[in-house]
Design a protein around this motif. Structure first.
Motif, PDB file in Angstrom:
ATOM      1  N   SER A  31       0.813  -1.224   0.000  1.00  0.00           N
ATOM      2  CA  SER A  31       0.000   0.000   0.000  1.00  0.00           C
ATOM      3  C   SER A  31       0.840   1.264   0.000  1.00  0.00           C
ATOM      4  O   SER A  31       0.344   2.333  -0.364  1.00  0.00           O
ATOM      5  N   GLU A  35      -0.181   5.251  -0.937  1.00  0.00           N
ATOM      6  CA  GLU A  35      -0.446   6.129   0.203  1.00  0.00           C
ATOM      7  C   GLU A  35       0.493   7.333   0.187  1.00  0.00           C
ATOM      8  O   GLU A  35       0.071   8.467   0.461  1.00  0.00           O
ATOM      9  N   GLY A 184      -9.355   4.337   1.301  1.00  0.00           N
ATOM     10  CA  GLY A 184      -9.116   2.894   1.401  1.00  0.00           C
ATOM     11  C   GLY A 184     -10.344   2.145   1.869  1.00  0.00           C
ATOM     12  O   GLY A 184     -10.637   1.037   1.397  1.00  0.00           O
ATOM     13  N   GLY A 205      -4.627  -2.329   4.486  1.00  0.00           N
ATOM     14  CA  GLY A 205      -4.048  -1.362   3.548  1.00  0.00           C
ATOM     15  C   GLY A 205      -4.618   0.024   3.744  1.00  0.00           C
ATOM     16  O   GLY A 205      -3.901   1.032   3.632  1.00  0.00           O
TER      17      GLY A 205
END
Length: 288
Positions: A31, A35, A184, A205
């Motif tokens: 992730s 991010e 998310g 995640g």
């Protein structure tokens, strides 16, 4: 060096503790690029909107102060005191010679003894403008002190702009982490029909965003802002030393006493010894 060690230690303890507790890096690493794109991109974009191009560039340069430290070292203070001493001796022996030095510092054989000083226009202006005001009978010590205080405050205000910028980013990163986490969760809700093991990874995640926002804010950006502020405060001692020498000069003290007053007000970690300053002044020659 200590900054690099501190950053490495922080990462080691945070992620080392996570792994020792049984955590798996796979979810975080999968992730992380997305991010960082969302959180970092939003932070930089918001900062660009709120600041000028010069502020944006200056903040990028000032981040290097975290690793490089202050601009002025102990030997720089020695050279500064030598230059100021020579200028005051010139003023005492022949004001016309002094005028030539302060009107064209780049061509002055006194200022050329300290090339690094010539690269700081704020320091040159503080010295030359103040000595120039003395030649115009603007020599009341209280007025000189007020003039120098305003100039120093202006320099400090300008150099703290990047600190405020970094702190604003640090304040916003946790909220941007929540934004990424919410996105998310939205993604997870689109896969609500998936089995628990799939949903677990999706939720994990999503939470990486919250973690990353808080981690970047309090473990990196906020400490960077604090370090840059500490470096700026340390560097301001250089301009305060200039102020002390010139103020003592307008109080009609002898040049050596002016230098000693300034030396004693330099922070201990940067303060040259009395004997070292005596040696520097003894070897200094007043050039015509």
């Amino acid at each position: 060096m200590i900054a690099v060690i501190g950053i490495a230690f922080t990462f080691f303890m945070v992620f080392g503790g996570y792994l020792l507790a049984g955590g798996k890096l796979g979810i975080i690493l999968k992730s992380l690029p997305f991010e960082i794109m969302m959180i970092g991109g939003a932070a930089l974009g918001s900062f660009a909107v709120a600041n000028s191009t010069n502020s944006f560039r200056q903040t990028g340069k000032d981040v290097l102060k975290v690793f490089k430290g202050g601009q002025w070292k102990k030997e720089d203070y020695e050279r500064l005191l030598q230059v100021l001493y020579l200028l005051l001796m010139s003023a005492k022996s022949n004001p016309i010679i002094l005028e030539r030095h302060i009107e064209s510092p780049l061509d002055s054989n006194i200022f050329q003894k300290f090339p690094k000083l010539l690269g700081d226009q704020a320091a040159i202006d503080s010295i030359c403008d103040t000595l120039r005001s003395g030649s115009m009978n603007y020599s009341d010590p209280n007025q000189v002190e007020e003039l120098l205080d305003r100039k120093i405050e202006e320099i400090k205000h300008h150099r703290l702009a990047s600190v405020h910028g970094l702190q604003s980013i640090a304040d916003g990163l946790p909220a941007l982490g929540i934004v990424a986490a919410v996105l998310g969760v939205i993604k997870t809700m689109g896969s609500i029909d998936q089995p628990p093991e799939v949903l677990g990874k999706l939720i994990g995640g999503a939470l990486v965003g919250t973690f990353l926002g808080v981690f970047l804010a309090y473990c990196l950006v906020a400490p960077f802002a604090a370090k840059v502020k500490a470096v700026v405060d340390e560097d301001m001692s250089f301009y305060l030393a200039i102020k002390e020498v010139l103020l003592s000069y307008f109080h009609k003290h002898p040049p050596k006493m002016c230098v000693e007053v300034a030396r004693q007000n330099i922070p201990h970690s940067l303060r040259p010894s009395f004997s070292k300053v005596e040696e520097v002044l003894k070897n200094a020659k007043v050039d015509s």
